[in-house]
Design a protein around this motif. Structure first.
Motif, PDB file in Angstrom:
ATOM      1  N   ALA A  80       1.801  -2.001   5.655  1.00 14.91           N
ATOM      2  CA  ALA A  80       1.555  -3.442   5.687  1.00 14.91           C
ATOM      3  C   ALA A  80       0.308  -3.764   6.507  1.00 14.91           C
ATOM      4  CB  ALA A  80       2.770  -4.162   6.254  1.00 14.91           C
ATOM      5  N   LEU A  81       0.153  -3.078   7.642  1.00 18.87           N
ATOM      6  CA  LEU A  81      -1.040  -3.321   8.466  1.00 18.87           C
ATOM      7  C   LEU A  81      -2.302  -2.877   7.747  1.00 18.87           C
ATOM      8  CD1 LEU A  81       0.321  -2.229  11.975  1.00 18.87           C
ATOM      9  CD2 LEU A  81      -0.108  -4.560  11.156  1.00 18.87           C
ATOM     10  N   GLU A  82      -2.182  -1.792   7.004  1.00 18.63           N
ATOM     11  CA  GLU A  82      -3.361  -1.296   6.287  1.00 18.63           C
ATOM     12  C   GLU A  82      -3.762  -2.244   5.168  1.00 18.63           C
ATOM     13  OE1 GLU A  82      -6.469   1.267   6.014  1.00 18.63           O
ATOM     14  OE2 GLU A  82      -4.824   1.373   7.465  1.00 18.63           O
ATOM     15  N   THR A  83      -2.777  -2.877   4.523  1.00 22.64           N
ATOM     16  CA  THR A  83      -3.105  -3.808   3.438  1.00 22.64           C
ATOM     17  C   THR A  83      -3.688  -5.116   3.963  1.00 22.64           C
ATOM     18  OG1 THR A  83      -0.824  -4.611   3.501  1.00 22.64           O
ATOM     19  CG2 THR A  83      -1.341  -2.893   1.894  1.00 22.64           C
ATOM     20  N   GLU A  84      -3.425  -5.432   5.230  1.00 26.36           N
ATOM     21  CA  GLU A  84      -3.947  -6.666   5.791  1.00 26.36           C
ATOM     22  C   GLU A  84      -5.419  -6.541   6.199  1.00 26.36           C
ATOM     23  OE1 GLU A  84      -2.524  -9.557   5.884  1.00 26.36           O
ATOM     24  OE2 GLU A  84      -0.618  -8.823   5.045  1.00 26.36           O
ATOM     25  N   LYS A  85      -5.920  -5.333   6.234  1.00 25.58           N
ATOM     26  CA  LYS A  85      -7.321  -5.144   6.620  1.00 25.58           C
ATOM     27  C   LYS A  85      -8.249  -5.593   5.495  1.00 25.58           C
ATOM     28  CE  LYS A  85      -6.360  -1.253   9.698  1.00 25.58           C
ATOM     29  NZ  LYS A  85      -6.631   0.189   9.958  1.00 25.58           N
ATOM     30  N   ASP A  86      -9.428  -6.040   5.873  1.00 22.22           N
ATOM     31  CA  ASP A  86     -10.403  -6.513   4.878  1.00 22.22           C
ATOM     32  C   ASP A  86     -11.254  -5.389   4.306  1.00 22.22           C
ATOM     33  OD1 ASP A  86      -9.497  -9.057   5.236  1.00 22.22           O
ATOM     34  OD2 ASP A  86     -10.962  -9.533   6.819  1.00 22.22           O
ATOM     35  N   SER A  87     -11.252  -4.255   4.924  1.00 22.96           N
ATOM     36  CA  SER A  87     -12.082  -3.144   4.448  1.00 22.96           C
ATOM     37  C   SER A  87     -11.529  -2.585   3.150  1.00 22.96           C
ATOM     38  CB  SER A  87     -12.138  -2.049   5.517  1.00 22.96           C
ATOM     39  OG  SER A  87     -10.820  -1.584   5.787  1.00 22.96           O
ATOM     40  N   GLU A  88     -12.393  -1.916   2.418  1.00 20.66           N
ATOM     41  CA  GLU A  88     -11.984  -1.342   1.142  1.00 20.66           C
ATOM     42  C   GLU A  88     -11.344   0.020   1.401  1.00 20.66           C
ATOM     43  OE1 GLU A  88     -15.412  -1.205  -1.254  1.00 20.66           O
ATOM     44  OE2 GLU A  88     -15.635  -3.393  -1.384  1.00 20.66           O
ATOM     45  N   ASN A  89     -10.031   0.010   1.639  1.00 18.92           N
ATOM     46  CA  ASN A  89      -9.282   1.232   1.972  1.00 18.92           C
ATOM     47  C   ASN A  89      -8.184   1.458   0.937  1.00 18.92           C
ATOM     48  OD1 ASN A  89      -7.883  -1.004   2.679  1.00 18.92           O
ATOM     49  ND2 ASN A  89      -7.277  -0.307   4.724  1.00 18.92           N
ATOM     50  N   TYR A  90      -8.582   1.485  -0.320  1.00 18.26           N
ATOM     51  CA  TYR A  90      -7.588   1.647  -1.389  1.00 18.26           C
ATOM     52  C   TYR A  90      -6.908   3.005  -1.333  1.00 18.26           C
ATOM     53  CZ  TYR A  90     -10.421  -2.225  -3.006  1.00 18.26           C
ATOM     54  OH  TYR A  90     -11.114  -3.391  -3.074  1.00 18.26           O
ATOM     55  N   ALA A  91      -7.665   4.011  -1.042  1.00 20.60           N
ATOM     56  CA  ALA A  91      -7.094   5.362  -1.002  1.00 20.60           C
ATOM     57  C   ALA A  91      -6.065   5.478   0.123  1.00 20.60           C
ATOM     58  CB  ALA A  91      -8.207   6.394  -0.822  1.00 20.60           C
ATOM     59  N   GLU A  92      -6.423   4.893   1.271  1.00 23.91           N
ATOM     60  CA  GLU A  92      -5.487   4.952   2.406  1.00 23.91           C
ATOM     61  C   GLU A  92      -4.214   4.158   2.117  1.00 23.91           C
ATOM     62  OE1 GLU A  92      -4.170   6.244   6.105  1.00 23.91           O
ATOM     63  OE2 GLU A  92      -5.891   6.866   4.881  1.00 23.91           O
ATOM     64  N   CYS A  93      -4.406   2.979   1.472  1.00 24.07           N
ATOM     65  CA  CYS A  93      -3.221   2.171   1.112  1.00 24.07           C
ATOM     66  C   CYS A  93      -2.339   2.909   0.111  1.00 24.07           C
ATOM     67  CB  CYS A  93      -3.669   0.831   0.535  1.00 24.07           C
ATOM     68  SG  CYS A  93      -4.385  -0.284   1.758  1.00 24.07           S
ATOM     69  N   ALA A  99       3.545   7.634   0.770  1.00 22.38           N
ATOM     70  CA  ALA A  99       4.333   8.163   1.886  1.00 22.38           C
ATOM     71  C   ALA A  99       5.575   7.304   2.131  1.00 22.38           C
ATOM     72  CB  ALA A  99       3.469   8.223   3.147  1.00 22.38           C
ATOM     73  N   PHE A 100       5.393   5.971   2.022  1.00 21.91           N
ATOM     74  CA  PHE A 100       6.534   5.075   2.216  1.00 21.91           C
ATOM     75  C   PHE A 100       7.582   5.272   1.119  1.00 21.91           C
ATOM     76  CE2 PHE A 100       8.543   0.959   1.299  1.00 21.91           C
ATOM     77  CZ  PHE A 100       9.260   0.805   2.477  1.00 21.91           C
ATOM     78  N   LEU A 101       7.108   5.377  -0.148  1.00 21.56           N
ATOM     79  CA  LEU A 101       8.050   5.583  -1.252  1.00 21.56           C
ATOM     80  C   LEU A 101       8.763   6.927  -1.124  1.00 21.56           C
ATOM     81  CD1 LEU A 101       5.956   4.163  -4.246  1.00 21.56           C
ATOM     82  CD2 LEU A 101       7.923   3.106  -3.114  1.00 21.56           C
ATOM     83  N   GLN A 102       8.012   7.942  -0.665  1.00 24.00           N
ATOM     84  CA  GLN A 102       8.637   9.246  -0.464  1.00 24.00           C
ATOM     85  C   GLN A 102       9.711   9.170   0.630  1.00 24.00           C
ATOM     86  OE1 GLN A 102       8.077  11.894  -2.322  1.00 24.00           O
ATOM     87  NE2 GLN A 102       9.586  13.132  -1.187  1.00 24.00           N
ATOM     88  N   GLU A 103       9.365   8.471   1.712  1.00 23.35           N
ATOM     89  CA  GLU A 103      10.353   8.299   2.788  1.00 23.35           C
ATOM     90  C   GLU A 103      11.546   7.474   2.315  1.00 23.35           C
ATOM     91  OE1 GLU A 103      11.868   9.073   6.475  1.00 23.35           O
ATOM     92  OE2 GLU A 103       9.970   9.816   5.623  1.00 23.35           O
ATOM     93  N   LEU A 104      11.256   6.488   1.439  1.00 21.74           N
ATOM     94  CA  LEU A 104      12.331   5.661   0.894  1.00 21.74           C
ATOM     95  C   LEU A 104      13.266   6.486   0.017  1.00 21.74           C
ATOM     96  CD1 LEU A 104      13.312   2.736   0.917  1.00 21.74           C
ATOM     97  CD2 LEU A 104      11.955   2.336  -1.139  1.00 21.74           C
ATOM     98  N   LYS A 105      12.679   7.391  -0.794  1.00 25.00           N
ATOM     99  CA  LYS A 105      13.514   8.269  -1.613  1.00 25.00           C
ATOM    100  C   LYS A 105      14.333   9.211  -0.737  1.00 25.00           C
ATOM    101  CE  LYS A 105      10.591   8.233  -5.740  1.00 25.00           C
ATOM    102  NZ  LYS A 105       9.748   9.049  -6.643  1.00 25.00           N
ATOM    103  N   THR A 106      13.668   9.697   0.341  1.00 26.11           N
ATOM    104  CA  THR A 106      14.404  10.560   1.277  1.00 26.11           C
ATOM    105  C   THR A 106      15.562   9.807   1.928  1.00 26.11           C
ATOM    106  OG1 THR A 106      12.346  11.751   1.720  1.00 26.11           O
ATOM    107  CG2 THR A 106      14.156  12.054   3.284  1.00 26.11           C
ATOM    108  N   PHE A 107      15.315   8.527   2.232  1.00 34.57           N
ATOM    109  CA  PHE A 107      16.367   7.707   2.814  1.00 34.57           C
ATOM    110  C   PHE A 107      17.448   7.367   1.780  1.00 34.57           C
ATOM    111  CE2 PHE A 107      18.146   3.659   4.289  1.00 34.57           C
ATOM    112  CZ  PHE A 107      18.498   4.007   5.579  1.00 34.57           C
TER     113      PHE A 107
END
Length: 269
Positions: A80-93, A99-107
C-alpha cells in the motif's frame, strides 16, 4: 500528456490490485467465521468464541516466530505504501503484490485445513450422535428385555414351586398303600361301622325299654307309697276313734260306780 496517461493507467492498475487484495482479505475471515460458527459448542460462551476466532485469525498459538497475520499485514502495508508513491515503480508494486498474494495463499492453506478438520469433526459428531442414539435405543431395548426376563423368571419360579409341590404330593401318594388294600380296609371299616350302628340301635332300644320300665317302677312305688300313707292315716284315725270310744266307756263306768254323785269329777286330759 503521455506521462499523465501512463500515470492514469498506473493508478487504475493499482486500484484493481487493491480491490483484489481487499476482496481476498475480506473473503478469508468470512469463511473462517462460518467454520467457527459450525463448530461452536453448546456450553461455549460468546467471549470464548471471540477469543478462539481471534487466535485462529491471528494464528498466534499455532505457529512459531512471527504470527502469519502480522506478516500478511506487513506485506499489505508495504504494498500500500509503495502504491501511494508518485514515482514510476510498477515493477516494485508488482513484486510486492505477488509477495502479498503468495503470503495470502500461504495464510489461506492452514485455514482450508482448519475448515476441513472442522467439517470432519462435524461429520464425526453427527456419526457420534447417530451412534449414541443407536446405543440409547439398544439400552432401552435391553431394559425392556431385562423386564421381560424378570417376568419370565418370576413365572418360572412359580412354576417350579408348583412342580415341587406336585412332587411332594406324588411322594406322599406313593408312600400310601395300594388302592385295593385301602378299599378292602374301607369295606371292613364300613362293615364294622354298620355292626356298631346295629349294636347302638339295639342298645338304644334296650335303654329306652329300661327307661320305660324304670318309669313304671317309679310310678308303682309312688302309688304304693301313697297307698301306704293312706292306710297309715286310716289306721291312725281308727286308733283315735277307738281311744275316744274307750275313754267314753271308762267315763261311763266311773259315773256308774260313784252312784250318781252330785260332784262332777275333774276331767283329766
Amino acid at each position: 500528456m503521455s506521462r499523465s496517461m501512463f500515470r492514469k493507467k498506473d493508478d487504475g492498475k493499482r486500484r484493481r490490485v487493491k480491490v483484489e487484495l481487499v476482496t481476498a482479505v475480506d473473503v478469508f475471515p468470512y469463511s473462517l467465521e462460518s467454520a467457527i460458527s459450525q463448530n461452536r459448542g453448546r456450553n461455549r460462551t460468546r467471549d470464548d468464541d471471540i477469543i478462539i476466532k481471534h487466535r485462529l485469525l491471528t494464528r498466534t498459538t499455532t505457529t512459531r516466530g512471527e504470527p502469519p497475520l502480522k506478516k500478511l499485514q506487513k506485506k499489505f502495508t508495504s504494498f500500500a505504501l509503495e502504491t501511494e508513491k508518485d514515482s514510476e515503480n510498477y515493477a516494485e508494486c508488482e513484486r510486492l503484490a505477488k509477495a502479498f498474494l503468495q503470503e495470502l495463499k500461504t495464510f489461506e492453506l492452514p485455514l482450508v485445513k482448519t475448515k476441513a478438520v472442522i467439517d470432519a469433526n462435524v461429520r464425526e459428531k453427527e456419526n457420534f450422535n447417530e451412534l449414541n442414539d443407536k446405543i440409547n435405543r439398544k439400552i432401552v431395548e435391553a431394559h425392556d428385555d431385562i423386564e421381560d426376563l424378570k417376568k419370565q423368571l418370576e413365572e418360572s419360579k412359580v412354576e417350579r414351586k408348583h412342580k415341587e409341590e406336585c412332587e411332594t404330593i406324588r411322594k406322599l401318594i406313593a408312600a400310601q398303600p395300594p388302592r385295593s388294600q385301602t378299599q378292602k380296609l374301607i369295606n371292613d371299616l364300613e362293615k364294622e361301622i354298620a355292626s356298631l350302628e346295629a349294636e347302638n340301635t339295639a342298645s338304644s332300644r334296650t335303654l329306652e325299654l329300661r327307661k320305660k320300665q324304670f318309669a313304671l317302677l317309679l310310678h308303682v312305688v309312688d302309688e304304693l307309697q301313697n297307698t301306704i300313707e293312706e292306710e297309715q292315716k286310716s289306721m291312725m284315725e281308727e286308733m283315735r276313734m277307738a281311744i275316744y270310744e274307750n275313754k267314753n266307756i271308762v267315763e261311763d263306768a266311773t259315773v256308774s260306780v260313784t252312784g250318781g254323785s252330785s260332784e262332777t269329777p275333774m276331767a283329766i286330759d
